[in-house]
Design a protein around this motif. Structure first.
Motif, PDB file in Angstrom:
ATOM      1  N   ALA A  58       0.826  -1.210   0.000  1.00 53.94           N
ATOM      2  CA  ALA A  58       0.000   0.000   0.000  1.00 53.94           C
ATOM      3  C   ALA A  58       0.858   1.257   0.000  1.00 53.94           C
ATOM      4  O   ALA A  58       0.595   2.206  -0.751  1.00 53.94           O
ATOM      5  N   CYS A  59       1.881   1.271   0.832  1.00 53.37           N
ATOM      6  CA  CYS A  59       2.724   2.475   0.928  1.00 53.37           C
ATOM      7  C   CYS A  59       3.497   2.726  -0.360  1.00 53.37           C
ATOM      8  O   CYS A  59       3.550   3.860  -0.844  1.00 53.37           O
ATOM      9  N   ILE A  60       4.093   1.701  -0.922  1.00 51.43           N
ATOM     10  CA  ILE A  60       4.849   1.875  -2.163  1.00 51.43           C
ATOM     11  C   ILE A  60       3.917   2.279  -3.301  1.00 51.43           C
ATOM     12  O   ILE A  60       4.258   3.110  -4.151  1.00 51.43           O
ATOM     13  N   GLY A  61       2.716   1.704  -3.309  1.00 49.02           N
ATOM     14  CA  GLY A  61       1.756   2.002  -4.366  1.00 49.02           C
ATOM     15  C   GLY A  61       1.188   3.404  -4.322  1.00 49.02           C
ATOM     16  O   GLY A  61       0.569   3.865  -5.290  1.00 49.02           O
ATOM     17  N   ASN A  62       1.384   4.117  -3.229  1.00 44.92           N
ATOM     18  CA  ASN A  62       0.862   5.474  -3.096  1.00 44.92           C
ATOM     19  C   ASN A  62       1.648   6.510  -3.888  1.00 44.92           C
ATOM     20  O   ASN A  62       1.176   7.635  -4.064  1.00 44.92           O
ATOM     21  N   TYR A  63       2.843   6.132  -4.371  1.00 46.21           N
ATOM     22  CA  TYR A  63       3.741   7.144  -4.931  1.00 46.21           C
ATOM     23  C   TYR A  63       4.279   6.742  -6.305  1.00 46.21           C
ATOM     24  O   TYR A  63       4.335   5.562  -6.661  1.00 46.21           O
ATOM     25  N   ASP A  64       4.678   7.756  -7.058  1.00 45.50           N
ATOM     26  CA  ASP A  64       5.301   7.575  -8.365  1.00 45.50           C
ATOM     27  C   ASP A  64       6.820   7.575  -8.159  1.00 45.50           C
ATOM     28  O   ASP A  64       7.383   8.558  -7.673  1.00 45.50           O
ATOM     29  N   TRP A  65       7.465   6.489  -8.542  1.00 44.83           N
ATOM     30  CA  TRP A  65       8.902   6.356  -8.309  1.00 44.83           C
ATOM     31  C   TRP A  65       9.720   6.652  -9.556  1.00 44.83           C
ATOM     32  O   TRP A  65      10.900   6.296  -9.634  1.00 44.83           O
ATOM     33  N   SER A  66       9.133   7.318 -10.530  1.00 46.41           N
ATOM     34  CA  SER A  66       9.853   7.667 -11.751  1.00 46.41           C
ATOM     35  C   SER A  66      11.107   8.468 -11.428  1.00 46.41           C
ATOM     36  O   SER A  66      11.083   9.394 -10.617  1.00 46.41           O
ATOM     37  N   GLY A  67      12.190   8.091 -12.075  1.00 47.60           N
ATOM     38  CA  GLY A  67      13.444   8.807 -11.883  1.00 47.60           C
ATOM     39  C   GLY A  67      14.254   8.348 -10.692  1.00 47.60           C
ATOM     40  O   GLY A  67      15.395   8.782 -10.516  1.00 47.60           O
ATOM     41  N   LYS A  68      13.701   7.446  -9.886  1.00 48.37           N
ATOM     42  CA  LYS A  68      14.420   7.000  -8.690  1.00 48.37           C
ATOM     43  C   LYS A  68      15.422   5.887  -9.000  1.00 48.37           C
ATOM     44  O   LYS A  68      16.476   5.796  -8.388  1.00 48.37           O
ATOM     45  N   ASN A  69      15.040   5.000  -9.950  1.00 49.81           N
ATOM     46  CA  ASN A  69      15.924   3.876 -10.221  1.00 49.81           C
ATOM     47  C   ASN A  69      16.084   3.654 -11.721  1.00 49.81           C
ATOM     48  O   ASN A  69      15.616   4.450 -12.540  1.00 49.81           O
ATOM     49  N   VAL A  70      16.719   2.558 -12.076  1.00 52.48           N
ATOM     50  CA  VAL A  70      17.095   2.289 -13.453  1.00 52.48           C
ATOM     51  C   VAL A  70      15.898   2.251 -14.391  1.00 52.48           C
ATOM     52  O   VAL A  70      15.925   2.818 -15.477  1.00 52.48           O
ATOM     53  N   ASP A  71      14.828   1.592 -13.988  1.00 53.35           N
ATOM     54  CA  ASP A  71      13.686   1.367 -14.875  1.00 53.35           C
ATOM     55  C   ASP A  71      12.469   2.215 -14.531  1.00 53.35           C
ATOM     56  O   ASP A  71      11.376   1.971 -15.033  1.00 53.35           O
ATOM     57  N   ASP A  72      12.645   3.207 -13.666  1.00 48.60           N
ATOM     58  CA  ASP A  72      11.550   4.107 -13.296  1.00 48.60           C
ATOM     59  C   ASP A  72      10.355   3.398 -12.685  1.00 48.60           C
ATOM     60  O   ASP A  72       9.215   3.844 -12.814  1.00 48.60           O
ATOM     61  N   THR A  73      10.595   2.275 -12.047  1.00 47.21           N
ATOM     62  CA  THR A  73       9.504   1.569 -11.376  1.00 47.21           C
ATOM     63  C   THR A  73      10.066   0.802 -10.193  1.00 47.21           C
ATOM     64  O   THR A  73      11.266   0.541 -10.121  1.00 47.21           O
ATOM     65  N   VAL A  74       9.197   0.463  -9.268  1.00 45.41           N
ATOM     66  CA  VAL A  74       9.574  -0.360  -8.119  1.00 45.41           C
ATOM     67  C   VAL A  74       8.628  -1.551  -8.074  1.00 45.41           C
ATOM     68  O   VAL A  74       7.410  -1.379  -8.135  1.00 45.41           O
ATOM     69  N   GLU A  75       9.190  -2.740  -8.008  1.00 49.79           N
ATOM     70  CA  GLU A  75       8.364  -3.939  -7.895  1.00 49.79           C
ATOM     71  C   GLU A  75       8.581  -4.584  -6.532  1.00 49.79           C
ATOM     72  O   GLU A  75       9.706  -4.671  -6.034  1.00 49.79           O
ATOM     73  N   ILE A  76       7.474  -5.041  -5.956  1.00 46.43           N
ATOM     74  CA  ILE A  76       7.499  -5.699  -4.649  1.00 46.43           C
ATOM     75  C   ILE A  76       7.601  -7.203  -4.854  1.00 46.43           C
ATOM     76  O   ILE A  76       6.753  -7.811  -5.526  1.00 46.43           O
ATOM     77  N   ILE A  77       8.631  -7.790  -4.264  1.00 44.39           N
ATOM     78  CA  ILE A  77       8.815  -9.239  -4.295  1.00 44.39           C
ATOM     79  C   ILE A  77       8.407  -9.804  -2.937  1.00 44.39           C
ATOM     80  O   ILE A  77       9.102  -9.586  -1.938  1.00 44.39           O
ATOM     81  N   ALA A  78       7.297 -10.514  -2.872  1.00 48.35           N
ATOM     82  CA  ALA A  78       6.915 -11.199  -1.632  1.00 48.35           C
ATOM     83  C   ALA A  78       7.904 -12.347  -1.415  1.00 48.35           C
ATOM     84  O   ALA A  78       7.971 -13.274  -2.221  1.00 48.35           O
ATOM     85  N   ALA A  79       8.682 -12.253  -0.343  1.00 46.16           N
ATOM     86  CA  ALA A  79       9.755 -13.214  -0.087  1.00 46.16           C
ATOM     87  C   ALA A  79       9.469 -14.012   1.179  1.00 46.16           C
ATOM     88  O   ALA A  79       8.498 -13.749   1.883  1.00 46.16           O
ATOM     89  N   SER A  80      10.340 -14.991   1.434  1.00 45.02           N
ATOM     90  CA  SER A  80      10.139 -15.888   2.576  1.00 45.02           C
ATOM     91  C   SER A  80       8.751 -16.524   2.489  1.00 45.02           C
ATOM     92  O   SER A  80       8.007 -16.599   3.467  1.00 45.02           O
ATOM     93  N   ILE A  81       8.438 -16.999   1.292  1.00 47.37           N
ATOM     94  CA  ILE A  81       7.159 -17.668   1.042  1.00 47.37           C
ATOM     95  C   ILE A  81       7.289 -19.129   1.448  1.00 47.37           C
ATOM     96  O   ILE A  81       8.222 -19.818   1.037  1.00 47.37           O
ATOM     97  N   ARG A  82       6.345 -19.607   2.236  1.00 51.92           N
ATOM     98  CA  ARG A  82       6.431 -20.980   2.737  1.00 51.92           C
ATOM     99  C   ARG A  82       5.343 -21.894   2.170  1.00 51.92           C
ATOM    100  O   ARG A  82       5.523 -23.110   2.116  1.00 51.92           O
ATOM    101  N   THR A  83       4.192 -21.316   1.807  1.00 50.07           N
ATOM    102  CA  THR A  83       3.033 -22.142   1.452  1.00 50.07           C
ATOM    103  C   THR A  83       2.273 -21.538   0.271  1.00 50.07           C
ATOM    104  O   THR A  83       2.403 -20.334  -0.016  1.00 50.07           O
ATOM    105  N   PRO A  84       1.428 -22.329  -0.398  1.00 46.92           N
ATOM    106  CA  PRO A  84       0.549 -21.777  -1.427  1.00 46.92           C
ATOM    107  C   PRO A  84      -0.375 -20.689  -0.878  1.00 46.92           C
ATOM    108  O   PRO A  84      -0.750 -19.769  -1.611  1.00 46.92           O
ATOM    109  N   HIS A  85      -0.721 -20.785   0.404  1.00 46.82           N
ATOM    110  CA  HIS A  85      -1.557 -19.751   1.009  1.00 46.82           C
ATOM    111  C   HIS A  85      -0.839 -18.403   0.985  1.00 46.82           C
ATOM    112  O   HIS A  85      -1.459 -17.367   0.704  1.00 46.82           O
ATOM    113  N   HIS A  86       0.455 -18.400   1.278  1.00 49.33           N
ATOM    114  CA  HIS A  86       1.222 -17.165   1.189  1.00 49.33           C
ATOM    115  C   HIS A  86       1.171 -16.603  -0.232  1.00 49.33           C
ATOM    116  O   HIS A  86       1.056 -15.388  -0.424  1.00 49.33           O
ATOM    117  N   VAL A  87       1.282 -17.475  -1.220  1.00 47.68           N
ATOM    118  CA  VAL A  87       1.229 -17.039  -2.619  1.00 47.68           C
ATOM    119  C   VAL A  87      -0.126 -16.397  -2.917  1.00 47.68           C
ATOM    120  O   VAL A  87      -0.209 -15.325  -3.522  1.00 47.68           O
TER     121      VAL A  87
END
Length: 227
Positions: free
Chosen positions: A153-182
């Motif tokens: 929610a917080c990352i999605g509130n803002y435009d990250w253009s110009g901040k990084n190489v590809d002008d976007t930020v992607e969220i990687i859900a990590a430490s996934i243990r189960t299909p429910h987490h997915v």
């Protein structure tokens, strides 16, 4: 939502890639250690993964502890292959190194993120990917999914253009243990889930699917027997 595989095992990566739904790979020192890899072979191993997954982002983690050394190591890793993403931990040194590398056109995956403020700092520093952890909260009896929701929610509130190489930020859900987490990560709108091979296989299978396949096979064998 895209699927990355969270492993340094070449066989696991190759099998997951053969399914036709793999969008990238994440690794870390612990995952490399599990392969029995040696220090001298680390960069060569990352190159093999990058070659196996040509065109897909492959996160290789720097292990240096100060910003200057992180930058130097990040440059070396990024030079191994065009699809290498440098993985750095969220900390003061990691943020400083991320800013330098991003300004040089190197994509960074900021890892070990456990809060929305950490994610916001990472995005402002130029991280291309941000990896909030889910399962490790659950290990402590806390709700990792709600923390992931805050980050998205917080990352999605803002435009990250110009901040990084590809002008976007992607969220990687990590430490996934189960299909429910997915499922929860997808419902929240995470861009990516990076999933260990064992958990990824669980996402493929379901008891009712297995039961249905067994029934189809039994019925078809009756057809063959009556031919």
């Amino acid at each position: 939502m895209k699927f990355f595989i969270d492993t340094a095992n070449l066989d696991e990566i190759a099998e997951a890639k053969s399914w036709g739904c793999l969008a990238g790979v994440t690794t870390n020192p612990s995952l490399y250690a599990k392969t029995g890899g040696k220090l001298a072979d680390f960069e060569g191993h990352m190159s093999k993964i990058a070659e196996l997954c040509a065109g897909l982002p492959v996160s290789a983690e720097a292990t240096s502890e100060d910003a200057e050394a992180m930058v130097a190591e990040g440059r070396r890793l990024a030079a191994l292959a065009p699809n290498i993403v440098v993985k750095l931990p969220i900390c003061e040194a990691g943020l400083a190194a991320t800013r330098t590398l991003a300004d040089e056109g190197v994509r960074v995956n900021m890892t070990l993120v456990f809060s929305a403020p950490q994610a916001l700092l990472a995005a402002n520093a130029g991280a291309r990917y941000i990896s909030p952890f889910v399962g490790r909260f659950d290990d402590l009896g806390e709700d990792g999914v709600s923390q992931l929701a805050d980050v998205i929610a917080c990352i999605g509130n803002y435009d990250w253009s110009g901040k990084n190489v590809d002008d976007t930020v992607e969220i990687i859900a990590a430490s996934i243990r189960t299909p429910h987490h997915v499922t929860q990560a997808a419902l929240l709108g995470a861009d990516i889930a990076t999933v260990p091979f064992a958990a990824l296989k669980k996402c493929v299978h379901h008891p009712l699917t297995d039961r249905g396949l067994e029934g189809f096979k039994a019925d078809w064998n009756k057809v063959i027997a009556g031919a």
